[in-house]
Design a protein around this motif. Structure first.
Motif, short mmCIF file in Angstrom:
data_model
loop_
_atom_site.label_atom_id
_atom_site.label_comp_id
_atom_site.label_asym_id
_atom_site.label_seq_id
_atom_site.Cartn_x
_atom_site.Cartn_y
_atom_site.Cartn_z
N TYR A 94 74.35 35.07 66.11
CA TYR A 94 74.54 35.92 64.93
C TYR A 94 75.55 37.03 65.23
O TYR A 94 75.36 37.80 66.19
N MET A 149 68.01 39.18 55.91
CA MET A 149 67.65 39.25 57.32
C MET A 149 66.13 39.35 57.49
O MET A 149 65.45 39.98 56.68
N MET A 153 65.62 40.40 62.96
CA MET A 153 67.08 40.34 62.93
C MET A 153 67.67 41.69 62.51
O MET A 153 68.64 42.17 63.11
N GLU A 154 67.07 42.30 61.50
CA GLU A 154 67.56 43.61 61.04
C GLU A 154 67.39 44.66 62.14
O GLU A 154 68.23 45.55 62.30
N PHE A 157 70.16 44.16 64.49
CA PHE A 157 71.39 44.51 63.78
C PHE A 157 71.58 46.03 63.81
O PHE A 157 72.67 46.52 64.10
N PRO A 177 71.79 44.24 54.70
CA PRO A 177 70.89 43.42 55.53
C PRO A 177 70.83 41.95 55.11
O PRO A 177 69.77 41.39 54.89
N TYR A 178 71.98 41.32 55.00
CA TYR A 178 72.10 39.90 54.69
C TYR A 178 72.89 39.21 55.78
O TYR A 178 73.65 39.84 56.51
N TYR A 179 72.73 37.91 55.87
CA TYR A 179 73.58 37.14 56.77
C TYR A 179 73.93 35.81 56.12
O TYR A 179 73.20 35.31 55.26
#
Length: 225
Positions: A94, A149, A153-154, A157, A177-179
């Motif tokens: 990521y 996310m 993950m966040e 990040f 907060p998207y991927y």
């Protein structure tokens, strides 16, 4: 006995029609985003303003820069776990990217992420090095779906930006907060989603034919009385 069997036939057919029709509709509704993408194509990620980016969108991303890998997905005993640093068999990486990719299109930027598979990992690593060296080489085109996310993950990040010395308030303003999940490749009519759609269409057509058959049987039975 024969009359009773004939009387049950329409009921059995009705149950089959409802089952096939319901199953077909469930498949189509569940695959709506995928089917929309296959039929109408991917949305150009570079053209999206920040407030236009939504989860579930299928996008085509032309990347010329990224700011490094902040998390890895590791699979162990068929269980996928996210780590800040990969340990074990890594399947997805990521990376931090900008929303959009061109000043010609987008007036506001925020940071979000993209997940790639092993096939694109070397190119993304080279791109990271070039980005920090102020160099731009070949464009990497990736296709994927925008997803929210996960909490882990966040967390990773946010830690990525904390390591650069940004405050919590600054980070909150900087990130989205998207991927983009680009690990599965491009959708096509040969993909599993398309095959399921064709199957769902067959179910719906069969349901319609069955319903017509029920009406025919009902009319015939009505005339016989």
């Amino acid at each position: 006995m024969q009359r009773k069997s004939r009387n049950n036939a329409p009921k059995q057919l009705l149950i089959l029609v409802i089952s096939l029709g319901g199953l077909g509709l469930m498949i189509i509704l569940g695959l709506f985003s995928e089917l929309k993408c296959i039929i109408f194509g991917y949305t150009d990620f570079t053209s999206l303003q920040v407030d236009e980016i939504e989860t579930g969108m299928y996008v085509r991303a032309e990347l010329v820069q990224n700011y490094g890998c902040f998390a890895n997905k590791v699979v162990s005993d068929n269980v996928a776990v996210l780590y800040k640093e990969g340990i074990g068999e890594t399947t997805d990486w990521y990376y931090v990217i900008y929303t959009g990719a061109s000043d010609d299109y987008v007036s506001e930027y925020k940071y979000m992420a993209i997940g790639v598979s092993e096939d694109d990992y070397p190119a993304m690593e080279t791109m990271t090095e070039n980005t920090y060296n102020g160099e731009i080489y070949d464009t990497l085109v990736l296709y994927g779906r925008i997803c929210p996310m996960t909490s882990s993950m966040e967390e990773y990040f946010v830690e990525f930006f904390e390591d650069f010395g940004y405050t919590d308030d600054e980070i909150e303003e900087m990130i989205l907060p998207y991927y983009i999940d680009a690990s599965d490749g491009k959708l096509s009519w040969s993909s599993a989603s398309a095959i399921l759609f064709i199957l769902a269409a067959i179910f719906l057509i069969s349901a319609v034919v069955g319903f017509i058959r029920i009406l025919t049987v009902f009319r015939q039975n009505k005339k016989s009385y």
